[in-house]
Design an enzyme around this catalytic site. Structure first.
Site, short mmCIF file in Angstrom:
data_model
loop_
_atom_site.label_atom_id
_atom_site.label_comp_id
_atom_site.label_asym_id
_atom_site.label_seq_id
_atom_site.Cartn_x
_atom_site.Cartn_y
_atom_site.Cartn_z
N GLU A 106 0.76 -1.16 -0.15
CA GLU A 106 -0.05 -0.05 0.06
C GLU A 106 0.86 1.18 0.02
OE1 GLU A 106 -3.29 2.03 3.03
OE2 GLU A 106 -2.89 -0.08 3.12
N ASP A 108 0.38 5.32 0.48
CA ASP A 108 -0.65 6.27 1.26
C ASP A 108 -0.21 7.73 1.36
OD1 ASP A 108 -2.15 4.08 1.80
OD2 ASP A 108 -1.37 4.12 4.14
N GLU A 110 -2.42 10.35 3.65
CA GLU A 110 -3.30 10.59 4.45
C GLU A 110 -3.31 11.75 5.29
OE1 GLU A 110 -4.16 5.97 6.04
OE2 GLU A 110 -2.18 6.68 6.61
#
Length: 275
Positions: A106, A108, A110
């Site tokens: 993953e 990211d 955020e």
């Protein structure tokens, strides 16, 4: 021989399509994922609003999986200030709805609340733990800004308004690297790591636009064909000198947390990345 010629022509046409200027409409790349009436889109299909309150958040995902690409979007996070909420944009190596508590890949972006704290993270067939956080040099709720992830066989680059803020390199001894098909997701939800939600400020709205991106779409699990330099983004094997200098400056001024600086969390790749 005829098959080889036809295949070569088709591959060339596919590469041309993948390298062409993207269509920026939502429907060309994405579809609704979750949230019911907390997801809305304008009549031109060019701007999405995600709503978060104590009933639900919302999200959307790409229609395809990809094996490499230059993925970007423009976001405007909630204007009402609070901790706890997590507007985001990321690449996910699990199937849609997969168990994210298990080891996976993953990449990211955020937000940790709506006060301008941006967290980047890389899950490298594990459960993450590679957080680097920045207090942005602008108010991300006041206007749209561009958040971009370059993922190719050489490196992962995180960019904000074309400014590189982080690099994660491939070919580091003893370190794995994202090598599975990934799709794009964006959502707003809440998490303890982002602080406490001030529910008196609810509801919270995040906006997304400029949906087009460059990517190598694939079916199946083999991403080897997406490593070709026929895709222009695969030629970005490292930052140039000016980009490196700018990244060093912005990391020095705006990075507030680096897992590599934590003795209990530092990892092998820390000696190779962001230099």
């Amino acid at each position: 021989m005829h098959f080889i010629i036809v295949f070569t022509i088709l591959l060339g046409a596919f590469c041309l399509q993948a390298n062409a200027a993207p269509d920026n409409s939502f429907d060309a790349y994405y579809s609704y994922l979750w949230g019911g009436d907390h997801f809305s889109i304008n009549s031109q299909r060019t701007e999405v609003q995600l709503k978060f309150d104590n009933f639900s958040g919302a999200g959307f995902n790409s229609k395809s999986n990809y094996g490499s690409g230059l993925f970007h979007i423009k976001m405007k996070i909630p204007t009402n200030k609070s901790g706890g909420i997590v507007p985001n944009f990321y690449l996910m190596g699990l199937p849609v709805g997969g168990d994210a508590s298990k080891p996976h890949f993953e990449i990211d972006f955020e937000f940790m609340g709506s006060t301008g704290r941006l967290q980047t993270n890389v899950y490298n067939n594990d459960t993450g733990g590679r957080e680097q956080r920045f207090q942005l040099w602008f108010d991300p709720s006041a206007d749209y800004h561009t958040y971009e992830i370059l993922w190719n066989p050489s490196n992962i680059q995180f960019l904000v308004d074309d400014i590189p803020i982080r690099v994660f390199k491939n070919n580091i001894p003893g370190v794995t690297y994202p090598n599975v098909p990934m799709h794009v997701e964006a959502s707003i939800w809440n998490a303890q790591f982002a602080g406490n939600v001030d529910w008196s400020k609810s509801p919270f709205f995040t906006y997304y636009t400029d949906f087009g991106f460059y990517g190598c779409p694939i079916q199946g699990n083999d991403i080897a064909a997406c490593a070709s330099d026929n895709y222009f983004w695969n030629k970005y094997k490292e930052l140039n000198t000016a980009q490196k200098e700018k990244m060093t400056l912005y990391r020095k001024k705006y990075m507030t947390y680096d897992y590599c600086a934590q003795p209990a969390k530092t990892k092998t790749e820390c000696a190779y990345n962001n230099v």
